[in-house]
Design an enzyme around this catalytic site. Structure first.
Site, PDB file in Angstrom:
ATOM      1  N   ASN A   1       0.870  -1.178   0.000  1.00 24.91           N
ATOM      2  CA  ASN A   1       0.000   0.000   0.000  1.00 24.91           C
ATOM      3  C   ASN A   1       0.906   1.228   0.000  1.00 24.91           C
ATOM      4  O   ASN A   1       1.494   1.567   1.024  1.00 24.91           O
ATOM      5  CB  ASN A   1      -0.891  -0.044   1.258  1.00 24.91           C
ATOM      6  CG  ASN A   1      -1.691   1.228   1.462  1.00 24.91           C
ATOM      7  OD1 ASN A   1      -1.781   2.063   0.561  1.00 24.91           O
ATOM      8  ND2 ASN A   1      -2.276   1.378   2.645  1.00 24.91           N
ATOM      9  N   TRP A   2       1.027   1.851  -1.165  1.00 25.47           N
ATOM     10  CA  TRP A   2       1.951   2.993  -1.286  1.00 25.47           C
ATOM     11  C   TRP A   2       1.412   4.255  -0.621  1.00 25.47           C
ATOM     12  O   TRP A   2       2.113   5.246  -0.515  1.00 25.47           O
ATOM     13  CB  TRP A   2       2.245   3.278  -2.769  1.00 25.47           C
ATOM     14  CG  TRP A   2       3.046   2.217  -3.463  1.00 25.47           C
ATOM     15  CD1 TRP A   2       3.567   1.077  -2.903  1.00 25.47           C
ATOM     16  CD2 TRP A   2       3.450   2.197  -4.844  1.00 25.47           C
ATOM     17  NE1 TRP A   2       4.265   0.354  -3.846  1.00 25.47           N
ATOM     18  CE2 TRP A   2       4.203   1.026  -5.050  1.00 25.47           C
ATOM     19  CE3 TRP A   2       3.239   3.057  -5.926  1.00 25.47           C
ATOM     20  CZ2 TRP A   2       4.745   0.684  -6.295  1.00 25.47           C
ATOM     21  CZ3 TRP A   2       3.772   2.728  -7.165  1.00 25.47           C
ATOM     22  CH2 TRP A   2       4.527   1.550  -7.351  1.00 25.47           C
ATOM     23  N   LYS A   3       0.154   4.250  -0.243  1.00 23.24           N
ATOM     24  CA  LYS A   3      -0.497   5.432   0.346  1.00 23.24           C
ATOM     25  C   LYS A   3      -0.294   6.642  -0.583  1.00 23.24           C
ATOM     26  O   LYS A   3      -0.227   6.466  -1.795  1.00 23.24           O
ATOM     27  CB  LYS A   3       0.015   5.669   1.768  1.00 23.24           C
ATOM     28  CG  LYS A   3      -0.143   4.394   2.625  1.00 23.24           C
ATOM     29  CD  LYS A   3       0.025   4.607   4.085  1.00 23.24           C
ATOM     30  CE  LYS A   3      -0.175   3.283   4.821  1.00 23.24           C
ATOM     31  NZ  LYS A   3      -0.093   3.413   6.260  1.00 23.24           N
TER      32      LYS A   3
ATOM     33  N   HIS B   1      -9.616   1.054   5.351  1.00 19.63           N
ATOM     34  CA  HIS B   1      -8.304   1.261   5.973  1.00 19.63           C
ATOM     35  C   HIS B   1      -8.474   2.234   7.145  1.00 19.63           C
ATOM     36  O   HIS B   1      -9.270   3.175   7.073  1.00 19.63           O
ATOM     37  CB  HIS B   1      -7.327   1.822   4.939  1.00 19.63           C
ATOM     38  CG  HIS B   1      -5.923   1.850   5.448  1.00 19.63           C
ATOM     39  ND1 HIS B   1      -5.483   2.825   6.300  1.00 19.63           N
ATOM     40  CD2 HIS B   1      -4.875   1.009   5.264  1.00 19.63           C
ATOM     41  CE1 HIS B   1      -4.217   2.583   6.610  1.00 19.63           C
ATOM     42  NE2 HIS B   1      -3.821   1.483   5.991  1.00 19.63           N
TER      43      HIS B   1
ATOM     44  N   GLU C   1      -6.826   4.665   8.154  1.00 18.15           N
ATOM     45  CA  GLU C   1      -6.636   6.093   7.838  1.00 18.15           C
ATOM     46  C   GLU C   1      -7.905   6.670   7.208  1.00 18.15           C
ATOM     47  O   GLU C   1      -8.252   7.830   7.432  1.00 18.15           O
ATOM     48  CB  GLU C   1      -5.414   6.259   6.912  1.00 18.15           C
ATOM     49  CG  GLU C   1      -4.110   6.062   7.695  1.00 18.15           C
ATOM     50  CD  GLU C   1      -2.925   5.588   6.894  1.00 18.15           C
ATOM     51  OE1 GLU C   1      -2.959   5.653   5.650  1.00 18.15           O
ATOM     52  OE2 GLU C   1      -1.953   5.131   7.516  1.00 18.15           O
TER      53      GLU C   1
ATOM     54  N   GLU D   1      -5.334  -4.993  10.982  1.00 20.95           N
ATOM     55  CA  GLU D   1      -4.332  -3.944  11.115  1.00 20.95           C
ATOM     56  C   GLU D   1      -4.566  -3.172  12.410  1.00 20.95           C
ATOM     57  O   GLU D   1      -5.378  -2.235  12.433  1.00 20.95           O
ATOM     58  CB  GLU D   1      -4.436  -2.971   9.935  1.00 20.95           C
ATOM     59  CG  GLU D   1      -4.180  -3.607   8.598  1.00 20.95           C
ATOM     60  CD  GLU D   1      -3.598  -2.580   7.634  1.00 20.95           C
ATOM     61  OE1 GLU D   1      -2.443  -2.736   7.243  1.00 20.95           O
ATOM     62  OE2 GLU D   1      -4.297  -1.607   7.322  1.00 20.95           O
TER      63      GLU D   1
ATOM     64  N   GLY E   1       2.310   2.452  10.713  1.00 19.53           N
ATOM     65  CA  GLY E   1       3.209   3.578  10.478  1.00 19.53           C
ATOM     66  C   GLY E   1       3.933   4.051  11.725  1.00 19.53           C
ATOM     67  O   GLY E   1       4.560   5.108  11.723  1.00 19.53           O
TER      68      GLY E   1
ATOM     69  N   SER F   1       3.421  -1.989  10.402  1.00 17.13           N
ATOM     70  CA  SER F   1       4.883  -1.992  10.581  1.00 17.13           C
ATOM     71  C   SER F   1       5.529  -3.354  10.304  1.00 17.13           C
ATOM     72  O   SER F   1       6.451  -3.757  11.005  1.00 17.13           O
ATOM     73  CB  SER F   1       5.253  -1.487  11.975  1.00 17.13           C
ATOM     74  OG  SER F   1       4.838  -0.138  12.132  1.00 17.13           O
TER      75      SER F   1
ATOM     76  N   GLY G   1       2.729  -1.078   4.329  1.00 16.19           N
ATOM     77  CA  GLY G   1       2.752   0.339   3.996  1.00 16.19           C
ATOM     78  C   GLY G   1       4.173   0.797   3.719  1.00 16.19           C
ATOM     79  O   GLY G   1       4.736   0.570   2.647  1.00 16.19           O
ATOM     80  N   GLY G   2       4.789   1.430   4.701  1.00 16.13           N
ATOM     81  CA  GLY G   2       6.101   2.057   4.543  1.00 16.13           C
ATOM     82  C   GLY G   2       7.131   1.172   3.852  1.00 16.13           C
ATOM     83  O   GLY G   2       7.835   1.632   2.932  1.00 16.13           O
TER      84      GLY G   2
HETATM   85  P1  PGA Z   1       2.749   0.358   7.688  1.00 13.03           P
HETATM   86  O1  PGA Z   1       1.275   0.535   7.087  1.00 13.03           O
HETATM   87  O2  PGA Z   1       3.312  -0.935   7.147  1.00 13.03           O
HETATM   88  O3  PGA Z   1       3.504   1.564   7.255  1.00 13.03           O
HETATM   89  O4  PGA Z   1       2.586   0.290   9.183  1.00 13.03           O
HETATM   90  C1  PGA Z   1       0.408  -0.554   6.935  1.00 13.03           C
HETATM   91  C2  PGA Z   1      -0.894  -0.078   6.334  1.00 13.03           C
HETATM   92  O5  PGA Z   1      -1.320   1.021   6.648  1.00 13.03           O
HETATM   93  O6  PGA Z   1      -1.522  -0.784   5.528  1.00 13.03           O
END
Ligand code: PGA
Length: 260
Positions: free
Chosen positions: A14-16, A100, A102, A172, A178, A217, A238-239
């Protein structure tokens, strides 16, 4: 009741809201040759909307699937600024993230909205990846299972069990997204087992086949321990998906799944 040994693990990047035309091309140039040799793991990438078509072209000769990070509750029509599931399918998306944390926390998406998006994704021929998870306060007050069950029930009540298991579930924990703080493999497995048992209480065989990903993470150095848990079927990253070598290492860690 555990995961079915026959199903492939799934790793989704997930590149956000990150990337640029040049950065995306560079990332894929480094990533694709490394992950093309992996077996027993399915990989998907979710770039931001403006880059979906270009990334689709770049993925054309690979086995890597395309996903979107969001979709409208509606399929088509007068909804300025929205993106419909049929459009995403049209440009080659296979997956779409739904709910998600966010989106829930920053854009006010409640359970009803998430359930509608899940249903719309299926209608459009996409595989929804339903994200669920508790905040730190909820975990500390012992509400983790209740929160996750309520989030799952909201979608179950809207679409029914047969449609729910056409999707993928991603656990999650919000406190791990993050933040660099990962759930321990035992903490993650405990919630994944709870989700699997909740599914099994509706239909045993379908519960074993449904993929439940862990996100929060995940890094190259903790992926293998997480993915080897009996009820973890891959990850939502994500990251670490923005770094070719880290993401390749995570995908590679998902290849190994001891059958239990
Ligand atoms: P993260 O994000 O790996 O940066 O913690 C995961 C996500 O939001 O899907």
């Amino acid at each position: 009741m555990q995961t079915s040994p026959n199903k492939k693990q799934l790793v989704i990047g997930n590149w956000k809201m990150n990337g640029s035309s040049a950065a995306n091309a560079g990332l894929l140039r480094s990533l694709l040759p490394v992950i093309s040799s992996l077996e027993g793991v399915e990989v998907a990438l979710c770039p931001p909307f403006p880059y979906l078509s270009t990334v689709a072209d770049l993925l054309d000769d690979s086995d890597v699937a395309l996903g979107a990070q969001n979709l409208s509750t509606e399929l088509t029509g007068a909804y300025t600024g929205e993106v419909g599931g049929t459009m995403l399918r049209d440009i080659g998306c296979r997956f779409v993230l739904v709910g998600h944390s966010e989106r829930r926390a920053l854009y006010g998406e409640d359970d009803a909205c998430v359930a509608k998006k899940f249903a719309t994704a299926l209608q459009a021929g996409l595989i929804p990846v339903l994200c669920v998870g508790e905040t730190l306060v909820q975990r500390q007050s012992g509400e983790t299972q209740a929160i996750v069950t309520a989030q799952l029930n909201a979608v179950l009540n809207a679409v029914g069990f047969n449609d729910l298991v056409k999707g993928v579930i991603a656990y999650e924990p919000v406190w791990a997204i993050g933040t660099g703080e990962t759930a321990t493999p035992e903490q993650a497995q405990a919630v994944h087992r709870h989700i699997r048992q909740w599914l099994a209480s509706q239909h045993r065989a379908a519960a074993a086949d449904c993929r439940i990903l862990y996100g929060g993470s995940v890094k190259a150095d903790n992926a293998e321990q997480l993915f080897s848990q009996p009820d973890i079927d891959g990850g939502l990253i994500g990251g670490a998906s923005l770094d070719a070598m880290s993401f390749a290492a995570i995908c590679s860690a998902a290849q190994v799944k001891p059958t239990s």
